[in-house]
Enzyme design. Structure first.
Site, PDB file in Angstrom:
ATOM      1  N   LYS A 130      30.703  40.834  69.351  1.00 50.05           N
ATOM      2  CA  LYS A 130      30.801  39.684  68.462  1.00 50.05           C
ATOM      3  C   LYS A 130      32.143  38.996  68.688  1.00 50.05           C
ATOM      4  O   LYS A 130      33.154  39.668  68.922  1.00 50.05           O
ATOM      5  CB  LYS A 130      30.681  40.163  67.018  1.00 50.05           C
ATOM      6  CG  LYS A 130      30.670  39.075  65.952  1.00 50.05           C
ATOM      7  CD  LYS A 130      30.560  39.729  64.584  1.00 50.05           C
ATOM      8  CE  LYS A 130      30.457  38.737  63.448  1.00 50.05           C
ATOM      9  NZ  LYS A 130      30.363  39.422  62.131  1.00 50.05           N
TER      10      LYS A 130
ATOM     11  N   LEU B  53      32.047  33.510  58.927  1.00 54.13           N
ATOM     12  CA  LEU B  53      31.504  34.877  58.789  1.00 54.13           C
ATOM     13  C   LEU B  53      30.835  35.130  57.446  1.00 54.13           C
ATOM     14  O   LEU B  53      30.278  36.212  57.234  1.00 54.13           O
ATOM     15  CB  LEU B  53      32.589  35.954  59.011  1.00 54.13           C
ATOM     16  CG  LEU B  53      33.411  35.878  60.300  1.00 54.13           C
ATOM     17  CD1 LEU B  53      34.363  37.063  60.382  1.00 54.13           C
ATOM     18  CD2 LEU B  53      32.507  35.813  61.530  1.00 54.13           C
TER      19      LEU B  53
ATOM     20  N   SER C 140      26.331  37.937  59.661  1.00 55.02           N
ATOM     21  CA  SER C 140      27.029  36.965  60.488  1.00 55.02           C
ATOM     22  C   SER C 140      27.024  37.303  61.975  1.00 55.02           C
ATOM     23  O   SER C 140      27.445  36.512  62.803  1.00 55.02           O
ATOM     24  CB  SER C 140      28.481  36.836  60.018  1.00 55.02           C
ATOM     25  OG  SER C 140      29.185  38.064  60.166  1.00 55.02           O
TER      26      SER C 140
ATOM     27  N   ILE D 254      30.838  43.222  56.425  1.00 56.00           N
ATOM     28  CA  ILE D 254      31.463  43.339  55.109  1.00 56.00           C
ATOM     29  C   ILE D 254      30.439  43.135  53.996  1.00 56.00           C
ATOM     30  O   ILE D 254      30.718  43.386  52.836  1.00 56.00           O
ATOM     31  CB  ILE D 254      32.629  42.341  54.958  1.00 56.00           C
ATOM     32  CG1 ILE D 254      33.508  42.701  53.754  1.00 56.00           C
ATOM     33  CG2 ILE D 254      32.115  40.909  54.846  1.00 56.00           C
ATOM     34  CD1 ILE D 254      34.768  41.884  53.627  1.00 56.00           C
ATOM     35  N   GLY D 255      29.230  42.700  54.376  1.00 59.03           N
ATOM     36  CA  GLY D 255      28.185  42.492  53.379  1.00 59.03           C
ATOM     37  C   GLY D 255      26.804  42.470  54.003  1.00 59.03           C
ATOM     38  O   GLY D 255      25.920  41.750  53.543  1.00 59.03           O
ATOM     39  N   GLY D 256      26.639  43.256  55.083  1.00 55.33           N
ATOM     40  CA  GLY D 256      25.356  43.288  55.778  1.00 55.33           C
ATOM     41  C   GLY D 256      25.352  42.573  57.104  1.00 55.33           C
ATOM     42  O   GLY D 256      24.294  42.367  57.711  1.00 55.33           O
ATOM     43  N   SER D 257      26.529  42.210  57.623  1.00 53.45           N
ATOM     44  CA  SER D 257      26.602  41.357  58.808  1.00 53.45           C
ATOM     45  C   SER D 257      26.163  42.019  60.098  1.00 53.45           C
ATOM     46  O   SER D 257      25.907  41.342  61.090  1.00 53.45           O
ATOM     47  CB  SER D 257      28.030  40.828  58.986  1.00 53.45           C
ATOM     48  OG  SER D 257      28.348  39.911  57.970  1.00 53.45           O
TER      49      SER D 257
END
Length: 561
Positions: free
Chosen positions: A137, A195, A221, A242-245
């Site tokens: 990434k 992001l 992201s 950080i939240g499902g990326s």
């Protein structure tokens, strides 16, 4: 509009797209007819993309990471053969999907030749990832290429700053470790601008469609990484979460992934949004086509003793989980809905298939009723919004680029005043208390499992849909738990029909339910995630293999009925 009359940010983005295109060898460029056929296809993966490659390239690129390094180690393939195959397939993938922001196959093939020379001279490999192509990434710094993270203003700079002497010179700690193990980075993939969203779009490369079903999103992201992996343009790749990326693109694109706890994989010298927010840490995760590939990557990185180079890393060598695989019975919690947004029919079916497959193997499944995941979602949002959007708007001002349409509802009126310090402190205490209560609940299941242990893992959706709308995944980040995504099935318009009698739980659930279209989602990958406690990466990867094997047996038995 002529390019000379375009806003400066558009000219910069256009030049970057041209540079990526020009870095692809001419013999791998697709003609206009093929590109037009691509637009007419629902599915780019499998036979469509493989029809553009030769048989050897297809053979190599359909292997998983474990088989690739073994075939290089045994002399069946050279590193250069493998590198060339993935460079070609990645180049085709990018032309079809726009999933890359950096492509440096020339440097990668030079490194592959060096590794082949070492193998010929010493009759051994340099490490467990010898010759393995690696995609990243575009948050990881690699010497000689840009790190834009999807921001136009970051091009030709060091994280938006020019004249630092760090431009295209700094290399992330993770990249150093991967190179020392014999891995070969060869491309960087497109993230969502900022992001902060579960789809992938930016003003450099544009929207990242799902190559399994072009009518849907690849997630975010780390969506460019998910798209590349789905097209098998890379055997394994690194994203951040950080939240499902990492979890969301893996689920949407039919992949396995791991989101580790903070402290296992180095984030040192990697770019990030709102980098000073370190209460809910962004972590490095990986996507691949098999659990054993993820295990190879994690175990190899631990062998470099990353805690000797990054003070954030826990001193914890990789631990064998063989004894786990030998247990007669495991017990899982099943969390079918968070009570806020219910999963669409294909996701509900994937969850049910997983339960039935595990029970058929003699494992136990109990209902999971933890502290509210809605509470975790609110805590997560409060932390990630704490700066009032200051970082996002600071990066946008560098070039004058606009917010992508998907982000305008969240950031268009910013920046706003940041959260007051004392409120921030109070939020930290709420997170601490939530984590305590969640662990207490987990441990309380000891009385229900019948194994002499609390539940071994929790099965839950990654998102309520087979693509587009993210949810569920952020709880694992609030808890800093380990999560592994497992592909289960694909949506089927004949089976996963619209239930007209469904009564939505709330307005958000109504919007989610009305967005379900069996024909639109037909063929989309449907995955689940299995969640473990903090720093249980070894255990969760072993469990993911157990679940994958159970699903394989379940599908075989179902097909024979």
């Amino acid at each position: 509009m002529r390019e000379s009359h375009l806003p400066n940010w558009q000219r910069i983005a256009s030049m970057k797209r041209a540079a990526i295109h020009d870095s692809i060898p001419k013999q791998w460029l697709l003609d206009n007819g093929t590109l037009q056929r691509c637009k007419e296809q629902k599915k780019l993966t499998g036979s469509f993309i493989e029809g553009l490659l030769d048989p050897e390239t297809v053979e190599i690129t359909t292997l998983d990471s474990v088989d690739i390094v073994e075939k290089i180690r045994s002399g069946n393939f050279t590193s250069l053969q493998v590198m060339r195959a993935f460079c070609w397939r990645a180049a085709i993938s990018h032309q079809l999907n726009g999933c890359l922001l950096e492509y440096f196959c020339d440097d990668a093939m030079i490194r592959a030749e060096q590794l082949d020379d070492y193998y010929a001279k010493h009759n051994k490999t340099v490490g467990p990832l010898h010759g393995l192509p690696l995609s990243l990434k575009d948050q990881f710094h690699v010497q000689g290429v840009d790190t834009s993270m999807g921001y136009v203003g970051w091009l030709n700079s060091y994280e938006g700053r020019k004249g630092t002497g760090k431009e295209k010179v700094v290399e992330s700690e993770l990249i150093r470790e991967l190179r020392s193990l014999g891995g070969i980075p060869f491309c960087k993939t497109s993230p969502v601008q900022t992001l902060w969203f579960g789809e992938t779009n930016n003003n450099i490369m544009g929207y990242s469609k799902n190559p399994v079903n072009q009518g849907l999103s690849s997630g975010g992201s780390s969506g460019g990484e998910g798209a590349l992996q789905a097209m098998k343009g890379s055997p394994i790749g690194a994203g951040t979460d950080i939240g499902g990326s990492v979890s969301i693109p893996a689920s949407f694109c039919g992949l396995y992934s791991i989101k580790p706890s903070h402290g296992r994989i180095s984030y040192q010298e990697a770019a990030n949004s709102s980098p000073g927010q370190m209460i809910i840490n962004s972590v490095v995760g990986f996507m691949s086509s098999s659990p054993r590939s993820l295990q190879l990557m994690m175990a190899s990185l631990m062998s470099t003793k990353p805690w000797m180079h990054d003070p954030e890393i826990v001193k914890m060598p990789w631990r064998d989980s063989e004894e786990l695989r030998q247990r007669d019975q495991l017990c899982f919690g099943i969390f079918a809905s968070d009570g806020i947004v219910s999963p669409h029919p294909p996701i509900a079916r994937a969850l049910q298939m997983t339960v039935e497959a595990l029970e058929a193997e003699g494992h136990k499944v109990i209902i999971w009723n933890p502290p509210s995941h809605s509470e975790a979602s609110k805590i997560h949002s409060a932390f990630t919004d704490a700066d009032g959007g200051a970082d996002v708007h600071q990066q946008l001002k560098l070039s004058g680029e606009p917010l992508i349409p998907e982000l305008r509802p969240y950031f268009a009126n910013g920046p706003v005043p940041p959260m007051p310090l004392l409120d921030f402190y109070d939020l930290c205490l709420k997170r601490k208390d939530y984590r305590r209560r969640y662990l207490e609940y987990w441990m309380s299941t000891l009385n229900q499992t019948g194994t002499g242990r609390p539940v071994d893992g929790v099965i839950l959706p990654v998102a309520p849909t087979a693509a587009v709308i993210p949810a569920y995944a952020s709880t694992t980040n609030v808890l800093d738990f380990t999560a592994v995504v497992i592909p289960v099935t694909t949506a089927d318009s004949k089976i996963d029909v619209f239930n007209h009698s469904y009564r939505p739980l709330n307005e958000l659930d109504r919007q989610n339910w009305q967005a379900y279209d069996p024909e639109k989602y037909d063929g989309a990958p449907c995955g689940i995630q299995v969640m473990g406690r903090r720093l249980e990466e070894e255990k969760m990867l072993s469990i993911s293999q157990i679940i994958a094997d159970a699903l394989h047996n379940y599908k075989q038995q179902s097909s024979q009925m």
